[in-house]
Design an enzyme around this catalytic site. Structure first.
Site, mmCIF file in Angstrom:
data_model
loop_
_atom_site.group_PDB
_atom_site.id
_atom_site.type_symbol
_atom_site.label_atom_id
_atom_site.label_comp_id
_atom_site.label_asym_id
_atom_site.label_seq_id
_atom_site.Cartn_x
_atom_site.Cartn_y
_atom_site.Cartn_z
ATOM 1 N N GLY A 326 11.876 1.340 -5.335
ATOM 2 C CA GLY A 326 10.633 0.668 -4.484
ATOM 3 C C GLY A 326 9.456 1.674 -3.934
ATOM 4 O O GLY A 326 9.439 2.571 -4.719
ATOM 5 N N SER A 327 9.074 1.325 -3.234
ATOM 6 C CA SER A 327 7.675 2.069 -2.677
ATOM 7 C C SER A 327 8.040 3.593 -2.411
ATOM 8 O O SER A 327 7.140 4.432 -2.155
ATOM 9 C CB SER A 327 7.097 1.304 -1.540
#
Length: 613
Positions: A326-327
């Site tokens: 993810g981020s």
């Protein structure tokens, strides 16, 4: 009266005849005796010849047998004799201890005892014996009495009696107790470093962790020797080679610090329980060389009682399980874009909240109004739309090559066992579809291990080099002298030091002004990035409502060196995000790291200006 001459003549004749007969009888008897003697002599000769013949044949037979034994079968018989007189012995050599970087013992062999009881030899009643040993062994008196009454001899009471308990029982001088010594692997810190250490089974073979991967370093080389035995079977140690019982004092030293390990486990356990999460993990790495200072997963197990643990815990998921980052992968994409010159740190992008790529609509995790953001603010607000626009400036083949340079789709070269390769789409599939680079820009569509993510962030912390994460420092003796140091691959330069430092400074704004505020520590400059990713399903797609929250930090910003990652799998609750679940864990670990490494406070820098102000 006078005899007549004829009568006298007759009498003389009779006398002569008698004498002659007597003489003939004597001669006959003499001949008989002679024949008898001659026969006896002949018999004696025959017997002597027979005896001599027997001796000769026996001697010949014995000579033939000696020839057969000494010449024909001599070598084989000599070998059999040596085997009967000699015995091969390989003395027991304890497994080498494992210590942390400060020589705190994490694993060691210690003597334990199997306790057998023989009630028929008791000189007291079973009840009296039970009352004496029950408090020492922390056992129930009634249970012991029942056990003693079940059998007259050979009852195994315990197979792992510690030495201190053994000493107390011996001091009682009780008949009917039999102790058999053996060695057992002991982990004095219990579950503190189980995720790294692993455990040793009953056959003294490592089954997980470094006990498994470093088996050759932990096993001492025992010398097998041949000793003579006396007639009663007793060994004759006088014939033993000098020093064959000598054992080296080498220890396997790890890069772990038990203080950081304890701080990480405490903070992680608290958050996992608070958010009722499936599991969690913490990794602390010194990015200068890849030394892992802490590696913790929760739940864990006590390697002293490994038989009671869930089998799934023996595989360290931080090394052996894949996930979509993810981020937390966004800073690496920023570095790739900066390195290729397609963006500058002060570039500004429009973020309307959504962006269309092919037939897909990509949204930000949080709804926001139309605004402009610079690169640092894209990280601060974790803008998916901004990241897609940045990566769209790169040609797909170039972007894919950079992902491969980072090591995506490959294994991490580490000394921890059971590592797996990450997953990355094929180049053809990746470059032919605009949606693949777009989703990769915000950390989805590929997978890696948490350890690999730490390795990649290490390249931002050390000036752009990809180092090898490892826990083995080497073999050290009692005087602190190193006798073996593993050869690590030469670090690969991925980013320029300028690019790496720019990204770290942008990540600092995430902690100061963005989603990572929960990791702030007054006086210290910390860079970080939160991540709240959807959890991929093994059957494709994503598991509804399931997410993985994480936070990765780099410090100190003015001279980056350490990478700290906290990851929590499937936390429950509406407020379960990287900034709320994982960032507080990282803060607690960094506070311990500051004390352990004596990191001084840093000087604050001016924040990057906001183009909307």
């Amino acid at each position: 009266m006078h005899k007549s001459p004829s009568r006298i003549k007759f009498q003389n004749l009779r006398k002569l005849k008698f004498k002659k007969h007597q003489k003939l009888s004597q001669i006959a008897e003499s001949e008989h005796q002679h024949r008898k003697i001659t026969g006896e002599v002949a018999n004696i000769k025959n017997r002597l010849l027979t005896v001599w013949a027997i001796f000769i044949f026996a001697g010949l037979g014995l000579g033939f047998k000696l020839y057969q034994l000494q010449i024909i079968s001599g070598t084989k018989l000599a070998e059999r004799a040596r085997n009967q007189q000699m015995v091969n012995i390989r003395p027991f050599m304890p497994r080498r201890p494992i210590v942390d970087r400060n020589k705190n013992v994490l694993a060691i062999d210690r003597p334990v005892y199997s306790l057998y009881v023989h009630p028929k030899l008791f000189n007291q009643s079973p009840e009296e014996i039970a009352e004496l040993i029950a408090p020492i062994m922390d056992r129930n008196v009634a249970d012991l009495v029942r056990i003693f009454n079940s059998k007259r001899s050979g009852i195994l009471l315990t197979s792992s009696l510690p030495e201190e308990i053994y000493s107390r029982l011996i001091s009682l001088r009780l008949n009917g107790l039999e102790f058999i010594q053996k060695y057992s692997r002991f982990y004095p810190q219990n579950d503190l470093a189980a995720d790294v250490l692993g455990y040793v089974n009953l056959d003294r073979r490592g089954q997980a962790g470094v006990e498994y991967s470093q088996e050759k370093l932990l096993e001492r080389a025992g010398q097998t020797v041949r000793l003579s035995r006396a007639g009663n079977g007793a060994l004759m140690p006088d014939h033993a080679p000098q020093g064959f019982l000598h054992s080296d004092d080498l220890q396997l030293q790890l890069t772990l610090d038990h203080r950081l390990q304890r701080a990480a486990r405490t903070a992680l356990k608290e958050q996992v329980e608070k958010y009722k999460a499936h599991r969690g993990g913490v990794i602390v790495m010194d990015a200068t060389d890849g030394s892992l200072l802490a590696l913790v997963s929760q739940p864990s197990y006590n390697p002293n009682e490994y038989s009671k643990a869930d089998l799934s815990l023996f595989k360290n998921w931080l090394v052996a399980d894949l996930y979509e980052p993810g981020s937390t992968f966004k800073p690496l994409n920023i570095a790739i874009a900066l390195e290729n010159g397609v963006i500058q740190p002060d570039d500004v992008f429009d973020d309307p909240g959504t962006i269309k790529v092919a037939d897909r609509i990509i949204k930000n995790a949080e709804r926001n109004s139309f605004r402009q953001m610079n690169i640092a603010q894209i990280l601060q607000q974790s803008s998916n739309v901004g990241m897609v626009q940045i990566i769209q400036r790169l040609k797909n083949p170039i972007y894919y090559n950079w992902l491969e340079r980072l090591g995506l789709g490959q294994k991490v070269d580490t000394d921890l066992p059971f590592e797996v390769s990450g997953r990355l789409k094929s180049q053809e599939e990746f470059t032919s579809s605009p949606i693949e680079p777009a989703t990769t820009s915000f950390g989805q569509g590929f997978s890696l291990t948490p350890l690999q993510l730490v390795q990649m962030h290490g390249a931002l912390a050390n000036g752009g080099k990809l180092v090898t994460p490892h826990v083995i420092r080497g073999l050290v003796d009692g005087n602190g002298q190193m006798h073996y140091v593993p050869q690590l691959p030469t670090p690969r330069q991925i980013f320029s030091s300028t690019t790496a430092q720019k990204v770290v400074e942008m990540m600092e704004t995430v902690v100061d002004e963005g989603t990572g505020k929960a990791s702030q520590i007054p006086g210290y400059r910390i860079a970080g990035k939160t991540g709240t990713a959807q959890k991929a399903s093994p059957n494709g797609g994503y598991i509804k409502g399931a997410r993985i929250t994480s936070f990765v930090a780099i410090l100190p910003v003015e001279s980056p060196r350490y990478v700290v990652l906290a990851i929590v799998d499937e936390p429950q609750g509406a407020n379960a995000y990287g900034g709320t679940v994982a960032a507080p864990i990282v803060k607690s670990v960094i506070e311990a790291l500051i004390k352990v490494e004596q990191i001084p406070p840093g000087k604050a820098i001016q924040p990057i200006p906001n183009p909307n102000q």
